[in-house]
Design a protein around this motif. Structure first.
Motif, short mmCIF file in Angstrom:
data_model
loop_
_atom_site.label_atom_id
_atom_site.label_comp_id
_atom_site.label_asym_id
_atom_site.label_seq_id
_atom_site.Cartn_x
_atom_site.Cartn_y
_atom_site.Cartn_z
N ALA A 466 0.87 -1.18 0.00
CA ALA A 466 0.00 0.00 0.00
C ALA A 466 0.90 1.23 0.00
O ALA A 466 1.88 1.30 0.74
CB ALA A 466 -0.91 0.01 1.22
N LYS A 467 0.56 2.21 -0.83
CA LYS A 467 1.36 3.43 -0.90
C LYS A 467 0.51 4.65 -0.55
O LYS A 467 -0.72 4.57 -0.52
CB LYS A 467 1.99 3.61 -2.28
CG LYS A 467 1.01 3.94 -3.39
CD LYS A 467 1.74 4.21 -4.70
CE LYS A 467 0.76 4.62 -5.81
NZ LYS A 467 1.44 4.90 -7.09
N VAL A 469 -0.03 6.11 2.23
CA VAL A 469 -0.89 5.81 3.38
C VAL A 469 -0.84 7.00 4.35
O VAL A 469 0.24 7.44 4.75
CB VAL A 469 -0.46 4.53 4.09
CG1 VAL A 469 -1.46 4.16 5.19
CG2 VAL A 469 -0.32 3.39 3.09
N GLU A 507 4.56 4.58 2.75
CA GLU A 507 4.36 3.28 2.11
C GLU A 507 4.43 2.16 3.15
O GLU A 507 5.17 2.26 4.14
CB GLU A 507 5.42 3.03 1.04
CG GLU A 507 5.15 3.72 -0.29
CD GLU A 507 5.15 5.23 -0.17
OE1 GLU A 507 4.21 5.85 -0.70
OE2 GLU A 507 6.07 5.80 0.46
N TYR A 559 -5.34 4.90 1.56
CA TYR A 559 -4.21 4.22 0.95
C TYR A 559 -4.49 4.02 -0.54
O TYR A 559 -5.63 4.09 -0.99
CB TYR A 559 -3.95 2.86 1.61
CG TYR A 559 -4.95 1.79 1.19
CD1 TYR A 559 -4.69 0.97 0.09
CD2 TYR A 559 -6.15 1.61 1.87
CE1 TYR A 559 -5.60 0.01 -0.32
CE2 TYR A 559 -7.07 0.66 1.48
CZ TYR A 559 -6.78 -0.15 0.39
OH TYR A 559 -7.69 -1.09 -0.02
N SER A 567 -7.18 6.74 -4.08
CA SER A 567 -7.09 6.19 -2.73
C SER A 567 -8.42 5.60 -2.29
O SER A 567 -9.48 5.93 -2.82
CB SER A 567 -6.66 7.27 -1.74
OG SER A 567 -7.64 8.27 -1.63
#
Length: 653
Positions: A466-467, A469, A507, A559, A567
């Protein structure tokens, strides 16, 4: 300088390409078992029986040695001689010598030396050159690798900058650079109901702090980032359900604040989904190694080489690795090579030598170009930068280096930064590069840490689930009067950034956990930050029972998927009355102890009643199973810090 280094780079390239053409690499030489033996054992504290990590075990009269791992264990090849003696030493303990003879297992106990700690005076840094260090990481590798030899084969060229020793300095950490931290203050909920920040899984600060303490020095205040100390440790948070499309899950807990019992403490935990190594997507990795003069020394390039070798042993046939180096110029030493050819990759790593100035910008550009040339749209594409951060040629300003990283991350190539060395460590620069590069930053203070980062946490370090975040907390003014976020000072965002998908954030790698703590002042506290106003209209008081049933706060998390652009929102509310600190979960109590430790090291104005003694007791009582021994190590570090604090008022018993 560039002209001097280019022939060496070309020679490396030719050698590596020749090695890759070999169909059967030469067999390694058999160890001389007739003249040496492997001695194993565990070092423990005599008073408590607890294992002691970080103890130096040295063959007397030689430079052959090792540090005990997180479980206090060591494994060292010792000459088979009647006079062979092992020396066991650690700051705060009486040094002990033990004859080896023909023993294969040698367990030792050390006695605490309180006088030694109380008499320590911090005068500066001295780096002692070590030509060869043999280190066992079998506890991390689960028996896959018995040990790794770090041999300092590097030779200074005519233009190298030797870094084997530094003169004594008046201030600990002189020469290293850290970003200035202005500690988070309390906010009034009625005026600022939202708190927004990007998650951060970096943990370099903890290992750097550990290095200072193990060397008999208190760390500089700005070297202590509380959130990175918190996130060094693993916590038993609930994982996302297997059927859930979300790669992350939120968990929360509320209890009385241990350093100010009139306040409350909220723990927010985020757990990323775990993925077995065999099921991880293929990796396209580019090792970018700083081989400039500042990387000369056993705690720099040789340590990086040993760590990368450990990583190579984890590669699968579908993974590919390239090797780029930079000093006065940048060069491709090893083209992308499949994990099924580890000998070729290891040989290229072995050939690296330190010397020259530091063309960091050129190296980054070449590494990104190599990664993009062999980009795998269904895999993990990453540059792994290993450096002390001392860039002095090309893009020399932090802003220029950061912009280079920002321009490249949009391609889908992420960045991991491995820091090393001391005396000229550019911590602030490396942290910024990792943040801008959609990656993480780790500091390697020893070989066991390299194994932890690159082997035990292989998925979390290299594979993002997940980036971008970020968290946003909304506090209920009926229950909370004031709040402050503990740590994360350099990750704060504006409220409107939360819904802005173009705003970069943190991340999460596979299996990562992230912990955040909020200290809150409840409505009706016996110790309000501000007394009630005499001439302003008072708001309606909460009705009976409301404090125990009304929501305290709502946690919102956004995320993106690793290659996504939009997101997704997750929310969770916190209700109920705070538990007594003694009734809180072990994870909660240990996280609180780590936060206390960080505040004491920083001499924080918010440390309340925290002391070294209360911090040690809180952490020691919350160690739980502690399978890897890292929590026991923290307890030992608290004791070291107390001894090193001397007559200072901060944290005195």
């Amino acid at each position: 300088m560039k002209n001097l280094l280019l022939p060496a780079l070309l020679a490396l390239l030719v050698s590596a390409q020749s090695a890759s053409a070999q169909t059967s690499p030469p067999a390694p030489a058999a160890p001389d078992t007739l003249r040496s033996q492997l001695v194993r054992g565990t070092v423990r504290d005599k008073a408590t029986g607890q294992p002691l990590p970080g103890v130096t075990v040295l063959v007397k009269g030689t430079t052959n040695g090792i540090s005990t791992d997180a479980k206090g264990a060591y494994a060292l090849t010792v000459p088979l001689a009647a006079q062979a003696t092992l020396v066991f030493s650690s700051i705060g303990y009486v040094t002990r010598e033990h004859a080896v003879g023909r023993a294969r297992v040698l367990d030792v106990v050390l006695t605490a030396d309180a006088r030694q700690l109380s008499e320590v005076v911090v005068t500066g840094i001295t780096i002692r050159g070590v030509s060869s260090v043999s280190g066992s990481v079998s506890n991390v590798l689960a028996g896959k690798v018995a040990g790794v030899m770090i041999s300092d084969k590097s030779r200074r060229s005519s233009h190298a900058s030797p870094r084997l020793s530094h003169p004594a300095r008046e201030e600990a950490g002189a020469g290293d650079t850290y970003a200035t931290i202005k500690e988070n203050a309390f906010f009034e909920v009625k005026k600022a109901p939202l708190s927004t920040f990007a998650l951060d899984v970096d943990n370099a600060s903890y290992t750097n702090v550990r290095r200072f303490l193990n060397e008999g020095q208190l760390p500089p205040r700005d070297a202590v980032r509380v959130e990175e100390m918190l996130n060094y440790f693993r916590y038993e948070y609930a994982a996302p359900p297997a059927e859930s499309p979300d790669p992350v899950r939120i968990s929360t807990e509320l209890a009385v604040c241990p350093w100010n019992t009139a306040h409350q403490l909220v723990r927010i935990g985020v757990q990323a989904k775990k993925i077995e190594t065999a099921k991880l997507p293929p990796a396209n990795l580019v090792f970018l190694v700083d081989v400039s003069g500042s990387m000369y020394g056993p705690d720099r390039l040789p340590l990086v080489q040993a760590g990368l070798k450990l990583l190579v042993k984890q590669l699968r046939p579908q993974d590919r690795v390239a090797l780029v180096v930079y000093a006065g110029a940048a060069g491709l030493v090893l083209p992308p090579t499949p994990g099924s050819q580890p000998e070729v990759i290891l040989d290229a790593i072995d050939r690296l030598q330190a010397g020259g100035s530091t063309a960091g910008g050129a190296g980054l550009r070449l590494a990104y170009a190599t990664a993009k040339q062999h980009f795998n749209k269904d895999g993990n594409n990453r540059v792994i930068l290993a450096t002390d951060g001392d860039f002095n040629v090309g893009e020399s300003s932090d802003r220029a280096m950061e912009q280079l990283i920002v321009d490249q991350r949009e391609s889908g190539v992420f960045l991991t930064v491995l820091g090393c060395g001391r005396g000229n460590l550019r911590d602030s620069r490396m942290e910024a590069l990792a943040d801008k590069g959609n990656g993480n930053y780790a500091y390697l203070d020893n070989l066991d840490e390299a194994a932890r980062v690159l082997v035990a946490q292989f998925g979390g370090t290299l594979f993002t689930v997940a980036k971008d975040v970020k968290l946003q907390i909304e506090f209920n003014p009926a229950r909370v009067a004031n709040y402050r976020l503990v740590g994360y000072e350099n990750r704060m965002l504006e409220a409107e950034d939360f819904n802005n998908d173009r705003k970069d954030a943190g991340e999460l790698g596979a299996g990562h956990t992230v912990t955040a703590l909020y200290e809150i002042v409840p409505v009706g506290s016996s110790q309000p930050l501000v007394d009630k106003l005499k001439y302003q209209a008072a708001s309606a008081a909460p009705t009976a029972g409301q404090p125990a049933t009304a929501e305290v706060m709502t946690v919102k998390l956004r995320y993106k998927q690793p290659h996504g652009l939009s997101s997704k929102l997750l929310t969770q509310s916190i209700t109920g009355a705070p538990a007594a600190i003694a009734s809180a979960s072990p994870d909660f109590r240990f996280a609180a102890a780590v936060a206390q430790f960080g505040m004491l090291l920083r001499q924080s104005e918010q440390r309340g009643t925290a002391t070294w003694a209360s911090t040690e007791a809180l952490a020691n009582g919350a160690r739980g199973t502690d399978a890897d021994g890292y929590r026991a190590e923290l307890v030992r570090l608290v004791r070291l810090a107390e001894g090193l604090s001397g007559s200072k008022a901060v944290g005195k018993r």
